[in-house]
Design an enzyme around this catalytic site. Structure first.
Site, mmCIF file in Angstrom:
data_model
loop_
_atom_site.group_PDB
_atom_site.id
_atom_site.type_symbol
_atom_site.label_atom_id
_atom_site.label_comp_id
_atom_site.label_asym_id
_atom_site.label_seq_id
_atom_site.Cartn_x
_atom_site.Cartn_y
_atom_site.Cartn_z
ATOM 1 N N GLU A 277 52.395 -15.730 -113.751
ATOM 2 C CA GLU A 277 51.856 -16.536 -112.655
ATOM 3 C C GLU A 277 51.602 -15.676 -111.415
ATOM 4 O OE1 GLU A 277 54.208 -20.586 -114.096
ATOM 5 O OE2 GLU A 277 54.998 -19.363 -112.454
ATOM 6 N N CYS A 348 53.627 -19.770 -77.243
ATOM 7 C CA CYS A 348 54.688 -19.712 -76.230
ATOM 8 C C CYS A 348 56.009 -19.382 -76.913
ATOM 9 C CB CYS A 348 54.767 -21.040 -75.478
ATOM 10 S SG CYS A 348 53.295 -21.397 -74.523
#
Length: 419
Positions: A277, A348
């Site tokens: 995978e 921020c």
């Protein structure tokens, strides 16, 4: 800038500017704005084909790395199955036209709704992760839903050499049935006896961004007795192959990884169909993120901060894992980069750092485009709207053509779910 970190079909124009898939990056920035992700579509297709060649048609793309309908359609067209870990990922793959029987459903805590969706749609494989999940499947089948084909995820007790947050194969893990504890044997026995599950194989996944291929080999050797005793037809070694992000790093190719894994299985006497995978190794190096420099702050004797119009909302990996990236200017790809900077975003948050130690040409200026390579995996997919920043668009480029596959969010999008 280490050119080997750029997408495969990257070139440098006569004026020193970056071209990906036949498209100038500065032209793309003018058309789509910044920040944006630009993917080399042929690079993606080549990696998908490489995975199918290495592991066969059962190989699945790990969609958590990067998923949109265009990406789901692309890997399906190239012969891959798709690994989905939530109902949302399943919905996107189905919306892209991927047949349900080409999906592999993962997740350590699948809800009743997600399992109901998977069974009703006819998902090809469900990777069962817990006894509670077995209870849920048995209840759904008793209620009239079809019997699914399942693999059991086994935790082999292997410590992969990678970041703590992406290790998954050790005994102390939220994933799978532990081998050492005896849970794996108990689960396999129950699944074999259950009339609500068709047990077809074993699945293992030891972690992500793993460079040491021997770690995968150890997992194969550890699980071989179990795989061979049961005689099940399928054995998935999962994903986790590492990729190079910065100068000096090297990783195995998908082809090399497949050769080592297939040989390890043969050496261990495993006759089951081996699958895998890959996700990061398909998508990561195919993309570059392009920003615009908005602020440059020189702090004498300390450092230079360069702020761009994105940040941890489009690439949280540096904050989560301390991941490193390179920095360069698309207008001068091959130029010397003597100036050390810290690349930061607009959020921020003092921790909003994209590149802790970046390097750029001395003539960096406000308004310049600045790019980070190898951002095709776990950037867009892990992105957020922190500070209500709009998530960037995704552009696929190929043979000089650019197509928008995910549009930029708008302020109206931010309000769409409010009631």
């Amino acid at each position: 800038m280490p050119l080997q970190l750029l997408p495969d079909h990257s070139t440098i124009a006569a004026d020193g500017s970056l071209v990906i898939g036949g498209c100038r990056v500065d032209d793309l920035a003018s058309e789509f704005g910044t920040p944006f992700f630009v993917y080399d579509e042929v690079h993606l297709r080549d990696r998908a084909r490489e995975a199918v060649a290495a592991f066969g048609p059962g190989v699945a793309y790990a969609s958590k790395a990067f998923l949109c309908t265009a990406m789901a359609a692309l890997v399906h067209e190239e012969g891959m199955c798709i690994d989905v870990a939530t109902g949302g990922e399943m919905r996107v793959a189905l919306a892209a036209g991927v047949p349900a029987d080409r999906l592999v459903m993962h997740g350590n805590n699948k809800s009743n709704l997600e399992l109901e969706m998977a069974l009703a749609e006819g998902v090809g494989r469900i990777v069962v992760d817990s006894f509670d999940e077995m209870d849920r499947i048995e209840a759904l089948v008793a209620g009239g839903l079809p019997v699914p084909s399942v693999l059991l995820r086994i935790t082999p007790g292997i410590e992969a050499h990678t970041h703590e947050f992406v290790k998954t194969g050790q005994d102390d893990s939220k994933f799978g049935f532990g081998l050492a504890s005896g849970a794996a044997r108990t689960a396999l026995d129950r699944a074999h006896r259950s009339t609500a599950m068709h047990l077809v194989g074993i699945h293992v996944h030891i972690g992500s961004q793993v460079f040491v291929v021997d770690s995968f080999r150890k997992a194969v050797q550890t699980l071989a007795p179990l795989v061979n005793d049961l005689g099940l037809p399928e054995f998935s070694i999962g994903g986790g192959l590492g990729v190079a992000y910065v100068e000096g790093e090297e990783s195995a190719t998908i082809t090399q990884w497949g050769a080592v894994m297939n040989q390890a299985c043969r050496d261990a006497g495993i006759t089951a169909q081996v699958s895998a995978e890959p996700g990061r190794s398909i998508a990561a190096a195919a993309a570059v993120t392009v920003y615009t420099v908005g602020t440059i702050k020189d702090l004498p004797g300390i450092r230079t901060y360069v702020s761009v119009d994105g940040g941890m909302s489009d690439n949280p990996r540096p904050v989560l894992y301390g991941s490193g990236y390179e920095t360069f200017l698309p207008r001068a790809v091959a130029a010397d980069r003597p100036r050390e900077i810290r690349l930061v975003g607009k959020h921020c948050e003092s921790g909003d750092v994209l590149v802790r130690e970046g390097y750029v040409p001395d003539d960096l200026a406000v308004g310049d485009l600045l790019a980070t390579p190898v951002t095709g995996a776990y950037g867009h997919s892990m992105g957020s709207n922190y500070n209500k920043v709009l998530r960037p668009p995704v552009v696929f480029v190929r043979d000089g053509d650019a197509r928008l596959v995910v549009r930029r969010e708008t302020y109206d999008d931010l309000l769409r779910l409010d009631v």
